[in-house]
Design a protein around this motif. Structure first.
Motif, PDB file in Angstrom:
ATOM      1  N   LEU A  18       0.824  -1.216   0.000  1.00  0.00           N
ATOM      2  CA  LEU A  18       0.000   0.000   0.000  1.00  0.00           C
ATOM      3  C   LEU A  18       0.854   1.261   0.000  1.00  0.00           C
ATOM      4  O   LEU A  18       0.374   2.341  -0.379  1.00  0.00           O
ATOM      5  N   GLU A  19       2.104   1.115   0.413  1.00  0.00           N
ATOM      6  CA  GLU A  19       3.015   2.262   0.434  1.00  0.00           C
ATOM      7  C   GLU A  19       3.959   2.283  -0.763  1.00  0.00           C
ATOM      8  O   GLU A  19       4.834   3.144  -0.834  1.00  0.00           O
ATOM      9  N   CYS A  20       3.768   1.374  -1.712  1.00  0.00           N
ATOM     10  CA  CYS A  20       4.692   1.304  -2.850  1.00  0.00           C
ATOM     11  C   CYS A  20       4.441   2.449  -3.831  1.00  0.00           C
ATOM     12  O   CYS A  20       3.410   3.118  -3.808  1.00  0.00           O
ATOM     13  N   GLU A  21       5.395   2.645  -4.729  1.00  0.00           N
ATOM     14  CA  GLU A  21       5.348   3.771  -5.667  1.00  0.00           C
ATOM     15  C   GLU A  21       4.149   3.704  -6.601  1.00  0.00           C
ATOM     16  O   GLU A  21       3.671   4.734  -7.080  1.00  0.00           O
ATOM     17  N   ALA A  22       3.651   2.508  -6.867  1.00  0.00           N
ATOM     18  CA  ALA A  22       2.533   2.355  -7.809  1.00  0.00           C
ATOM     19  C   ALA A  22       1.308   3.148  -7.368  1.00  0.00           C
ATOM     20  O   ALA A  22       0.510   3.599  -8.197  1.00  0.00           O
ATOM     21  N   PHE A  23       1.156   3.345  -6.054  1.00  0.00           N
ATOM     22  CA  PHE A  23      -0.015   4.048  -5.542  1.00  0.00           C
ATOM     23  C   PHE A  23       0.274   5.507  -5.203  1.00  0.00           C
ATOM     24  O   PHE A  23      -0.637   6.249  -4.822  1.00  0.00           O
ATOM     25  N   ALA A  24       1.509   5.911  -5.321  1.00  0.00           N
ATOM     26  CA  ALA A  24       1.903   7.323  -5.198  1.00  0.00           C
ATOM     27  C   ALA A  24       1.336   8.002  -3.950  1.00  0.00           C
ATOM     28  O   ALA A  24       0.960   9.172  -3.977  1.00  0.00           O
ATOM     29  N   GLY A  25       1.255   7.244  -2.856  1.00  0.00           N
ATOM     30  CA  GLY A  25       0.770   7.840  -1.619  1.00  0.00           C
ATOM     31  C   GLY A  25      -0.728   8.084  -1.567  1.00  0.00           C
ATOM     32  O   GLY A  25      -1.223   8.718  -0.631  1.00  0.00           O
ATOM     33  N   GLU A  26      -1.479   7.582  -2.561  1.00  0.00           N
ATOM     34  CA  GLU A  26      -2.922   7.823  -2.626  1.00  0.00           C
ATOM     35  C   GLU A  26      -3.744   6.695  -2.012  1.00  0.00           C
ATOM     36  O   GLU A  26      -4.960   6.846  -1.829  1.00  0.00           O
ATOM     37  N   ALA A  27      -3.134   5.567  -1.698  1.00  0.00           N
ATOM     38  CA  ALA A  27      -3.887   4.434  -1.160  1.00  0.00           C
ATOM     39  C   ALA A  27      -4.210   4.640   0.312  1.00  0.00           C
ATOM     40  O   ALA A  27      -3.468   5.295   1.045  1.00  0.00           O
ATOM     41  N   LEU A  57      -7.655   2.351  -3.192  1.00  0.00           N
ATOM     42  CA  LEU A  57      -6.333   2.385  -3.820  1.00  0.00           C
ATOM     43  C   LEU A  57      -6.076   3.626  -4.650  1.00  0.00           C
ATOM     44  O   LEU A  57      -4.924   3.906  -4.985  1.00  0.00           O
ATOM     45  N   GLY A  58      -7.105   4.359  -5.009  1.00  0.00           N
ATOM     46  CA  GLY A  58      -6.901   5.583  -5.772  1.00  0.00           C
ATOM     47  C   GLY A  58      -6.518   5.307  -7.210  1.00  0.00           C
ATOM     48  O   GLY A  58      -6.702   4.195  -7.725  1.00  0.00           O
ATOM     49  N   PRO A  59      -5.948   6.299  -7.894  1.00  0.00           N
ATOM     50  CA  PRO A  59      -5.625   6.167  -9.314  1.00  0.00           C
ATOM     51  C   PRO A  59      -4.655   5.032  -9.623  1.00  0.00           C
ATOM     52  O   PRO A  59      -4.607   4.542 -10.752  1.00  0.00           O
ATOM     53  N   GLY A  60      -3.866   4.611  -8.640  1.00  0.00           N
ATOM     54  CA  GLY A  60      -2.906   3.538  -8.878  1.00  0.00           C
ATOM     55  C   GLY A  60      -3.544   2.242  -9.300  1.00  0.00           C
ATOM     56  O   GLY A  60      -2.901   1.389  -9.923  1.00  0.00           O
ATOM     57  N   LEU A  61      -4.829   2.068  -8.995  1.00  0.00           N
ATOM     58  CA  LEU A  61      -5.532   0.852  -9.388  1.00  0.00           C
ATOM     59  C   LEU A  61      -5.592   0.705 -10.905  1.00  0.00           C
ATOM     60  O   LEU A  61      -5.677  -0.416 -11.420  1.00  0.00           O
ATOM     61  N   GLU A  62      -5.532   1.828 -11.616  1.00  0.00           N
ATOM     62  CA  GLU A  62      -5.606   1.790 -13.078  1.00  0.00           C
ATOM     63  C   GLU A  62      -4.420   1.050 -13.670  1.00  0.00           C
ATOM     64  O   GLU A  62      -4.491   0.554 -14.803  1.00  0.00           O
ATOM     65  N   ALA A  67       2.670  -5.854 -11.359  1.00  0.00           N
ATOM     66  CA  ALA A  67       2.670  -7.002 -10.452  1.00  0.00           C
ATOM     67  C   ALA A  67       2.288  -6.593  -9.034  1.00  0.00           C
ATOM     68  O   ALA A  67       1.539  -7.306  -8.349  1.00  0.00           O
ATOM     69  N   GLU A  68       2.795  -5.447  -8.585  1.00  0.00           N
ATOM     70  CA  GLU A  68       2.502  -5.011  -7.222  1.00  0.00           C
ATOM     71  C   GLU A  68       1.029  -4.681  -7.032  1.00  0.00           C
ATOM     72  O   GLU A  68       0.442  -4.966  -5.982  1.00  0.00           O
ATOM     73  N   VAL A  69       0.410  -4.086  -8.048  1.00  0.00           N
ATOM     74  CA  VAL A  69      -1.011  -3.749  -7.964  1.00  0.00           C
ATOM     75  C   VAL A  69      -1.845  -5.022  -7.956  1.00  0.00           C
ATOM     76  O   VAL A  69      -2.786  -5.162  -7.164  1.00  0.00           O
ATOM     77  N   ALA A  70      -1.509  -5.959  -8.819  1.00  0.00           N
ATOM     78  CA  ALA A  70      -2.241  -7.227  -8.870  1.00  0.00           C
ATOM     79  C   ALA A  70      -2.128  -7.974  -7.547  1.00  0.00           C
ATOM     80  O   ALA A  70      -3.119  -8.547  -7.058  1.00  0.00           O
TER      81      ALA A  70
END
Length: 231
Positions: A18-27, A57-62, A67-70
């Protein structure tokens, strides 16, 4: 898909994701997602995973191909199933809580309550869907509004007197201690309403040591009667 309950290592991994870059702090944080799911699962109408996942999860879900999002989505679906099974079995859910600040002994119940209210709003207007039981629902939700400060704000904005500090602290501590039961009671409220079961109105007389009419098998004082101590 793995449907087993999350282990401690799974929860640690989920926090990390949830803190990874894929979510850019929006999760949402893990505690907030748990609260959101408790509301989503409890509510009067089904909320599709795509809706609550987007909120959590915010926009990172897109970036679902990452792999990290999945992996995050898979773990969250398992968490959703675990919470649903616990609530259905009347086992209650122990809230995951973070400290208010790093190193603090105080836990952030306000953030948990805020996220629950967000989850409730994803399922439409709960009060409208409660119909003639809207007042009873309001009483059941009141402890959460006490935790996040909205109840105090509304009372003070209306010009009414709020509790003295010692009494406020006592009430908040009581709600914090009983939060799992309060969440279970809200789930049971909607479960009985969906299933045509009896929803106890505020003016119906049920003894505090009588079996709760919701059918949980618990005494009324330990089930649907518990939040009424705030009124």
């Amino acid at each position: 898909m793995n449907t087993l309950p999350l282990t401690e290592s799974d929860l640690d991994r989920l926090e990390e994701l949830l803190e990874c870059e894929a979510f850019a702090g929006e999760a949402f944080r893990l505690d907030e997602i748990q609260a959101l799911l408790c509301a989503v699962i409890s509510g009067p109408q089904p909320v599709m995973p795509g809706v609550w996942l987007a909120e959590a999860l915010g926009p990172g879900l897109e970036n679902a191909a990452a792999a990290e999002v999945a992996e995050t989505v898979e773990l969250l679906m398992r968490l959703n199933n675990e919470i649903a099974q616990s609530l259905l079995a009347d086992e209650t859910v122990a809230p995951l809580l973070y400290p208010v600040d790093e190193g603090s002994d105080l836990y952030d119940f306000a953030a948990w309550a805020d996220a629950y209210i967000v989850g409730a709003n994803l399922g439409g207007d709960w009060y409208e869907q409660a119909g003639k039981h809207a007042e009873d629902l309001s009483e059941l939700l009141e402890p959460l509004f006490l935790l996040n400060g909205m109840l105090k704000e509304d009372v003070e904005n209306s010009g009414e007197r709020w509790f003295a500090p010692a009494e406020e602290a006592r009430l908040i501590a009581d709600v914090q201690e009983n939060l799992p039961l309060i969440v279970q009671t809200l789930y049971n409220f909607w479960r009985n309403k969906r299933g045509g079961g009896k929803v106890v109105a505020a003016d119906e007389k049920v003894g505090r040591n009588d079996p709760c009419p919701c059918g949980s098998g618990k005494k009324y004082k330990a089930c649907c009667g518990s939040p009424s101590k705030l009124n």
